[in-house]
Design a protein around this motif. Structure first.
Motif, PDB file in Angstrom:
ATOM      1  N   VAL A 179       0.627   7.716  -1.028  1.00  0.00           N
ATOM      2  CA  VAL A 179      -0.425   8.433  -1.763  1.00  0.00           C
ATOM      3  C   VAL A 179      -1.627   8.605  -0.849  1.00  0.00           C
ATOM      4  N   SER A 180      -2.201   9.819  -0.837  1.00  0.00           N
ATOM      5  CA  SER A 180      -3.434  10.069  -0.108  1.00  0.00           C
ATOM      6  C   SER A 180      -4.233  11.112  -0.871  1.00  0.00           C
ATOM      7  N   LYS A 181      -5.441  11.367  -0.409  1.00  0.00           N
ATOM      8  CA  LYS A 181      -6.284  12.349  -1.082  1.00  0.00           C
ATOM      9  C   LYS A 181      -5.688  13.745  -0.991  1.00  0.00           C
ATOM     10  N   LYS A 182      -4.919  13.990   0.081  1.00  0.00           N
ATOM     11  CA  LYS A 182      -4.326  15.312   0.276  1.00  0.00           C
ATOM     12  C   LYS A 182      -3.025  15.499  -0.491  1.00  0.00           C
ATOM     13  N   GLY A 183      -2.487  14.409  -0.998  1.00  0.00           N
ATOM     14  CA  GLY A 183      -1.237  14.502  -1.745  1.00  0.00           C
ATOM     15  C   GLY A 183      -0.432  13.230  -1.606  1.00  0.00           C
ATOM     16  N   GLY A 184       0.775  13.254  -2.080  1.00  0.00           N
ATOM     17  CA  GLY A 184       1.621  12.071  -2.002  1.00  0.00           C
ATOM     18  C   GLY A 184       3.079  12.454  -2.134  1.00  0.00           C
ATOM     19  N   HIS A 185       3.931  11.485  -1.896  1.00  0.00           N
ATOM     20  CA  HIS A 185       5.355  11.712  -2.097  1.00  0.00           C
ATOM     21  C   HIS A 185       6.043  10.375  -2.288  1.00  0.00           C
ATOM     22  N   VAL A 186       7.162  10.419  -2.951  1.00  0.00           N
ATOM     23  CA  VAL A 186       7.965   9.219  -3.155  1.00  0.00           C
ATOM     24  C   VAL A 186       9.410   9.565  -2.820  1.00  0.00           C
ATOM     25  N   LYS A 187      10.040   8.750  -2.008  1.00  0.00           N
ATOM     26  CA  LYS A 187      11.423   8.965  -1.620  1.00  0.00           C
ATOM     27  C   LYS A 187      12.300   8.077  -2.485  1.00  0.00           C
ATOM     28  N   VAL A 188      13.254   8.699  -3.190  1.00  0.00           N
ATOM     29  CA  VAL A 188      14.085   7.953  -4.132  1.00  0.00           C
ATOM     30  C   VAL A 188      15.559   8.150  -3.797  1.00  0.00           C
ATOM     31  N   SER A 189      16.394   7.287  -4.364  1.00  0.00           N
ATOM     32  CA  SER A 189      17.824   7.318  -4.055  1.00  0.00           C
ATOM     33  C   SER A 189      18.582   8.341  -4.887  1.00  0.00           C
ATOM     34  N   LYS A 190      17.965   8.857  -5.950  1.00  0.00           N
ATOM     35  CA  LYS A 190      18.621   9.853  -6.786  1.00  0.00           C
ATOM     36  C   LYS A 190      17.568  10.736  -7.429  1.00  0.00           C
ATOM     37  N   SER A 191      18.003  11.860  -7.959  1.00  0.00           N
ATOM     38  CA  SER A 191      17.061  12.748  -8.621  1.00  0.00           C
ATOM     39  C   SER A 191      17.751  13.460  -9.778  1.00  0.00           C
ATOM     40  N   ASN A 192      17.003  13.742 -10.807  1.00  0.00           N
ATOM     41  CA  ASN A 192      17.474  14.534 -11.931  1.00  0.00           C
ATOM     42  C   ASN A 192      16.259  15.196 -12.569  1.00  0.00           C
ATOM     43  N   ILE A 193      16.464  15.954 -13.626  1.00  0.00           N
ATOM     44  CA  ILE A 193      15.361  16.689 -14.227  1.00  0.00           C
ATOM     45  C   ILE A 193      14.319  15.747 -14.827  1.00  0.00           C
ATOM     46  N   PHE A 194      14.759  14.589 -15.332  1.00  0.00           N
ATOM     47  CA  PHE A 194      13.825  13.609 -15.887  1.00  0.00           C
ATOM     48  C   PHE A 194      12.920  13.055 -14.800  1.00  0.00           C
ATOM     49  N   ILE A 195      13.503  12.672 -13.674  1.00  0.00           N
ATOM     50  CA  ILE A 195      12.710  12.121 -12.562  1.00  0.00           C
ATOM     51  C   ILE A 195      11.760  13.171 -12.010  1.00  0.00           C
ATOM     52  N   ALA A 196      12.240  14.398 -11.864  1.00  0.00           N
ATOM     53  CA  ALA A 196      11.434  15.467 -11.261  1.00  0.00           C
ATOM     54  C   ALA A 196      10.252  15.859 -12.136  1.00  0.00           C
ATOM     55  N   LEU A 197      10.447  15.905 -13.455  1.00  0.00           N
ATOM     56  CA  LEU A 197       9.416  16.456 -14.341  1.00  0.00           C
ATOM     57  C   LEU A 197       8.623  15.409 -15.109  1.00  0.00           C
ATOM     58  N   ALA A 198       8.986  14.147 -15.011  1.00  0.00           N
ATOM     59  CA  ALA A 198       8.299  13.096 -15.772  1.00  0.00           C
ATOM     60  C   ALA A 198       6.771  13.115 -15.599  1.00  0.00           C
ATOM     61  N   PRO A 199       6.234  13.273 -14.375  1.00  0.00           N
ATOM     62  CA  PRO A 199       4.768  13.240 -14.231  1.00  0.00           C
ATOM     63  C   PRO A 199       4.043  14.364 -14.959  1.00  0.00           C
ATOM     64  N   TYR A 200       4.741  15.469 -15.196  1.00  0.00           N
ATOM     65  CA  TYR A 200       4.116  16.611 -15.856  1.00  0.00           C
ATOM     66  C   TYR A 200       4.159  16.489 -17.383  1.00  0.00           C
ATOM     67  N   VAL A 201       4.928  15.521 -17.857  1.00  0.00           N
ATOM     68  CA  VAL A 201       5.105  15.337 -19.296  1.00  0.00           C
ATOM     69  C   VAL A 201       4.480  14.038 -19.781  1.00  0.00           C
ATOM     70  N   VAL A 202       4.630  12.988 -19.007  1.00  0.00           N
ATOM     71  CA  VAL A 202       4.190  11.651 -19.425  1.00  0.00           C
ATOM     72  C   VAL A 202       2.742  11.396 -19.002  1.00  0.00           C
ATOM     73  N   PRO A 203       1.822  11.232 -19.950  1.00  0.00           N
ATOM     74  CA  PRO A 203       0.432  10.885 -19.601  1.00  0.00           C
ATOM     75  C   PRO A 203       0.339   9.382 -19.316  1.00  0.00           C
ATOM     76  N   LEU A 204       0.704   9.004 -18.103  1.00  0.00           N
ATOM     77  CA  LEU A 204       0.880   7.590 -17.755  1.00  0.00           C
ATOM     78  C   LEU A 204      -0.354   6.754 -18.062  1.00  0.00           C
ATOM     79  N   TYR A 205      -1.532   7.194 -17.617  1.00  0.00           N
ATOM     80  CA  TYR A 205      -2.741   6.406 -17.819  1.00  0.00           C
ATOM     81  C   TYR A 205      -3.072   6.273 -19.305  1.00  0.00           C
ATOM     82  N   ALA A 206      -2.858   7.347 -20.065  1.00  0.00           N
ATOM     83  CA  ALA A 206      -3.130   7.293 -21.506  1.00  0.00           C
ATOM     84  C   ALA A 206      -2.197   6.296 -22.189  1.00  0.00           C
ATOM     85  N   LEU A 207      -0.921   6.283 -21.796  1.00  0.00           N
ATOM     86  CA  LEU A 207       0.030   5.362 -22.404  1.00  0.00           C
ATOM     87  C   LEU A 207      -0.246   3.918 -22.006  1.00  0.00           C
ATOM     88  N   LEU A 208      -0.620   3.705 -20.739  1.00  0.00           N
ATOM     89  CA  LEU A 208      -0.969   2.346 -20.304  1.00  0.00           C
ATOM     90  C   LEU A 208      -2.210   1.846 -21.033  1.00  0.00           C
TER      91      LEU A 208
END
Length: 223
Positions: A78-107
């Protein structure tokens, strides 16, 4: 698949609208929640976008979705210019979760209910609702901002399908949070019934229209 989900988008939209109309008289202190949403929008407009905070939550949501899907997180940056995470698998849930789940609000919601179990927060509930609203406003504003960029996450399952899933996911998230905070005003069962009936009505109308167009096409072709 995206086209088939469009009637559901219509039904869910009507369901959300009917739920939100019930807040016109600001029941259960809901004014403070919506004031928090507006307050965050005002903060971002006047001051700045907390990009690093958003990026951290965005990438962390990718990571959590990966763990929930049985995958492994190999790299997290993570940096101010952006971030990335390298994972062992991917699917539509993993790809789109950040756009749907309000993580800070739920925490924040989980933390509040945890604290409230041991130390009642009724005296501070107005502030609780305000901060929850602000955290949800943070998700709405910065998710909209992120979607304006060229997001490779949306290309995993196609931009059109991703947009439909993100829309439906955020609509359901809004109803979930409102139902938790204002249970006397928001009925999840009522939302499901309204959304379902409106979706079926949309399907019927589309089917009827398709049949008319098909018959007219055959009629013209036969001439």
């Amino acid at each position: 698949m995206a086209v088939l989900l469009l009637p559901a988008c219509y039904g869910v939209t009507i369901g959300v609208w009917k739920i939100l109309r019930q807040f016109k008289n600001v029941p259960e202190g809901s004014f403070y929640f919506f004031a928090g949403v507006a307050g965050y929008f005002a903060f971002q407009w006047v001051f700045f976008r907390p990009i690093r905070t958003y990026v951290f939550g965005h990438e962390l949501t990718h990571a959590i979705a990966t763990w929930m899907s049985g995958g492994k997180v190999k790299h997290f940056h993570v940096s101010k210019k952006g971030g990335h995470v390298k994972v062992s698998k991917s699917n539509i849930f993993i790809a789109l979760a950040p756009y749907v789940v309000p993580l800070y609000a739920l925490l924040l919601l989980a933390a509040i209910f945890g604290v409230n179990y041991f130390y009642p927060l009724e005296a501070y509930w107005q502030w609780v609702l305000w901060f929850l609203g602000a955290s949800f406003g943070f998700h709405m504003a910065l998710t909209t901002y992120a979607l304006k960029m060229d997001q490779p996450d949306l290309k995993t399952s196609g931009t059109f399908l991703s947009a439909v899933v993100i829309y439906l996911g955020n609509a359901l998230t809004i109803i979930f949070i409102l139902g938790v905070l204002f249970p006397r005003t928001v009925s999840w069962g009522h939302f499901v019934r309204v959304s379902g009936s409106e979706t079926l009505e949309a399907v019927k109308q589309v089917t009827k229209g398709t049949q008319i167009v098909w018959k007219e096409t055959i009629h013209v072709a036969q001439k």
